[in-house]
Design an enzyme around this catalytic site. Sequence first.
Site, PDB file in Angstrom:
ATOM      1  N   GLU A  50     -17.270 119.586  57.489  1.00 23.35           N
ATOM      2  CA  GLU A  50     -15.486 119.772  57.431  1.00 23.35           C
ATOM      3  C   GLU A  50     -15.145 120.877  58.361  1.00 23.35           C
ATOM      4  OE1 GLU A  50     -17.827 120.083  54.943  1.00 23.35           O
ATOM      5  OE2 GLU A  50     -17.178 118.610  53.196  1.00 23.35           O
ATOM      6  N   PHE A 112     -17.374 121.457  38.428  1.00 21.37           N
ATOM      7  CA  PHE A 112     -18.206 121.125  39.448  1.00 21.37           C
ATOM      8  C   PHE A 112     -17.193 121.063  40.655  1.00 21.37           C
ATOM      9  CE2 PHE A 112     -20.280 117.978  42.275  1.00 21.37           C
ATOM     10  CZ  PHE A 112     -21.159 118.675  42.766  1.00 21.37           C
ATOM     11  N   GLN A 113     -17.531 121.670  41.893  1.00 20.37           N
ATOM     12  CA  GLN A 113     -16.743 121.550  42.765  1.00 20.37           C
ATOM     13  C   GLN A 113     -15.322 121.868  42.996  1.00 20.37           C
ATOM     14  OE1 GLN A 113     -17.723 117.849  45.254  1.00 20.37           O
ATOM     15  NE2 GLN A 113     -19.506 118.948  46.175  1.00 20.37           N
ATOM     16  N   LYS A 162      -7.737 114.913  41.465  1.00 24.39           N
ATOM     17  CA  LYS A 162      -8.252 113.778  41.381  1.00 24.39           C
ATOM     18  C   LYS A 162      -7.497 112.722  40.588  1.00 24.39           C
ATOM     19  CE  LYS A 162     -12.600 111.111  41.022  1.00 24.39           C
ATOM     20  NZ  LYS A 162     -14.115 111.163  40.947  1.00 24.39           N
ATOM     21  N   MET A 484     -21.020 137.562  75.340  1.00 25.37           N
ATOM     22  CA  MET A 484     -20.072 138.623  75.506  1.00 25.37           C
ATOM     23  C   MET A 484     -20.482 139.904  74.804  1.00 25.37           C
ATOM     24  SD  MET A 484     -17.521 139.343  76.741  1.00 25.37           S
ATOM     25  CE  MET A 484     -15.934 138.064  77.153  1.00 25.37           C
TER      26      MET A 484
END
Lengths: 583, 187
Positions: A50, A112-113, A162, A484
């Site tokens: 993502e 969940f999630q 949802k 760097m």
Amino acid sequence: MTRMTGAQALIKALEMERVDVMFGLPGGCILPAYDPLLESSIRHVLVRHEQGAGHMAEGYAHVTGKPGVAMVTSGPAATNLVTPLMDAYMDSIPMVGITGQVGTAAIGTDAFQECDTVGITRSCTKHNDLVMSAEDIPMAIRQAFHIATTGRPGPTLVDLPKDVLQNQMTWHWPSDDEVIASLPGYRPTTKGHPRMIKEAARLIMAAERPVLYVGGGMLKARAAEALRELVELTGIHVVTTLMARGVFPDSHPLNLGMPGMHGTATATTAMQKSDLLINLGARFDDRITGKVSAFAPEAKIIHVDIDPAEQGKVRRPDVPIVGDCRLVTEELIKAIRDLKEGGTVQPDLTAWKSRISGWQEQFPLTYEQSEPGSALKPQYCLEKLRDAAPEGTIVASGVGQHQMWSSLHWKFEQPYTWVNSGGLGTMGFSIPAAIGAKVGRPDRTVWAVDGDGCFQMTAQELVTATVERIPIKVALLNNSYLGMVRQWQEMFYDERYSEVYLSTDCPDYVKWAEAMGCVAIRVESPEEVEPAIEKANSINDRTVVVEFRTDSDEKVFPMVPAGMGNDDLIVHPSQQSIRDRLA
Amino acid sequence: MTAINVHGSSLNHHILSVLVQNRPGVLARVASLFARRGYNIYSLAVAPAEEEGMSRITICVDVDSSPLEQIVKQLFKLIDVVKISELDPRRSVERELLLVTVRATAESRHQVVELCGIFEGKVLAVAPDAVTLSLEGHPDKLDDFEELLAAYGIVELQRTGRVALPKLDRSARLRAVNSPNMKGQVG
């Protein structure tokens, strides 16, 4: 009265906002939105992580000026989007994030999630919204696009439970007036104050050592043309910050290049010695100013910025102008013309210009060519890449030494050809950003310039590039180190190298790139550089990765050590003996 | 983190009256802005405003932590913030409510109640060894009351944080911070 599901309304709303592509990855809570997508005109690029979706959306926005859209599910997907959101917030990139959320009844139950997406993203978005009713989806999307693209651009996020996506609703597309009325606290100022603009013109016409300090706001405002007119009208030198590279042609004799911590000696010193800094869309970032109390001590400041909070945040302006950079620049040109017509004469800038050209002659960008048989010089590789690049090539960089060398050694002639992570400094930015840029400008060659540290953070998106047929080119400057950090440890920690060595040949970048469907070339000696680049440029149907094995000792110069003033800049060792002439 | 300072009127504070859209999370937005930018809140009071759908947040800001100008400008960037007024304490009416339970035995109860009477407070509840009082008034008055009660032993104390409005006769001097150049017309 058109009835539809919230998910259908979401996709329809995105189509109404003229979204032609979005980047994303489906999952549980966002599933309903992926079904109507099958019938949509919107192209969806399926990413492998993502974070990649977010950076692709940013890359797309960078080169097109249109808002990039990333759509992911709830929980871990939303948290994976946090880095790109923050990156876009720091660099004022218009972007809309769409996240799934657990059903409204489950919110707050540690489902969940589930995560508190709007809470987590509150400080890394310009605005965000948790939509609790399907009826509200069109308005939430309109607000998100309106806020992301107007005023100071930035990322917005719409969180969609949802059941809100599944519920039926009656379609209503809010009018412009309805959107504006729904946001009574959001009224960006675009037109500069006429009295301030007059005052700015007066200062410009009186300055003896003026410098135009041009930042990313000029690109956001699409003000390249206006800037050119202002420069030709006044003959004032320009410095372009890391975020503004490309807004003014590097080939123009009045362009001094990038100023700041790793800026050219001339750009940084010209600002330092200036008596008037005309800041157009820049924000006095600490990488530009060095120690603020020692920054440009004799300069008066004109500060043009659409964000009122930038006025006086770091350096108090003598003339603050809140407004859109293009509109203000155009008004400024008129005001200067009026003064000229009224008989005002600019002071003779000859002495200042000859001082500047003296610095340019004595302190050009330089590096030592590599000895035969030893590792490649990264600057050499970039120069060859640049010289062989077709017109309008877009360069997307990661973060670190390779980013500074790209900004310094590339010659940017057109706006929107440079894509990088300036404010947040997000390693791993370049590959997904380059993919997003290529989606936005399929007609252009897109080179991702990457380091080996960055490459290992997001290289899996090359699979996305292959599978989705988005052919980019990757110049991987492999110096085996977090370069760097190594440079700082060498210079400021007595060469005590702590946790910066990555390995030269693990992973095997050629095999890895090939496994991801790319053409891969390894380059180890100077005579192989040009043929490899030529081959890469000739392949346009697949992604190409060119691994350059570069010198790990090579450092970025000039450099202003952190916490020091810009008068303390360190030039290249070969110029150190004449350092005093930088006065 | 934002420190909620202990009460004390010696602090260099300013009052911001912030009109916001009454939407979920608006207080969190304001609070997290203060936390993120390192500004200190001295007191905070939130309630619905006269206009439907709007709330007014009265924030007492410790301006030693950051210049007021930056605080105001950053607050303005919040989309839900509609208007900010800076209220000069000399030209505004400030009020606060205090509830306190003080140790008060049969011997000391009359002294505590007398104090309460002097300050025009109210006795809300009495127990054998304590009383609960309320006092409404200017925050400075509440400070004094609190200080005098301390000698008897404060069991529990809760203050609401101040709310404020501009004084009517001086309303012209209210310095509305949203000048056209900071937040103007629709762009």
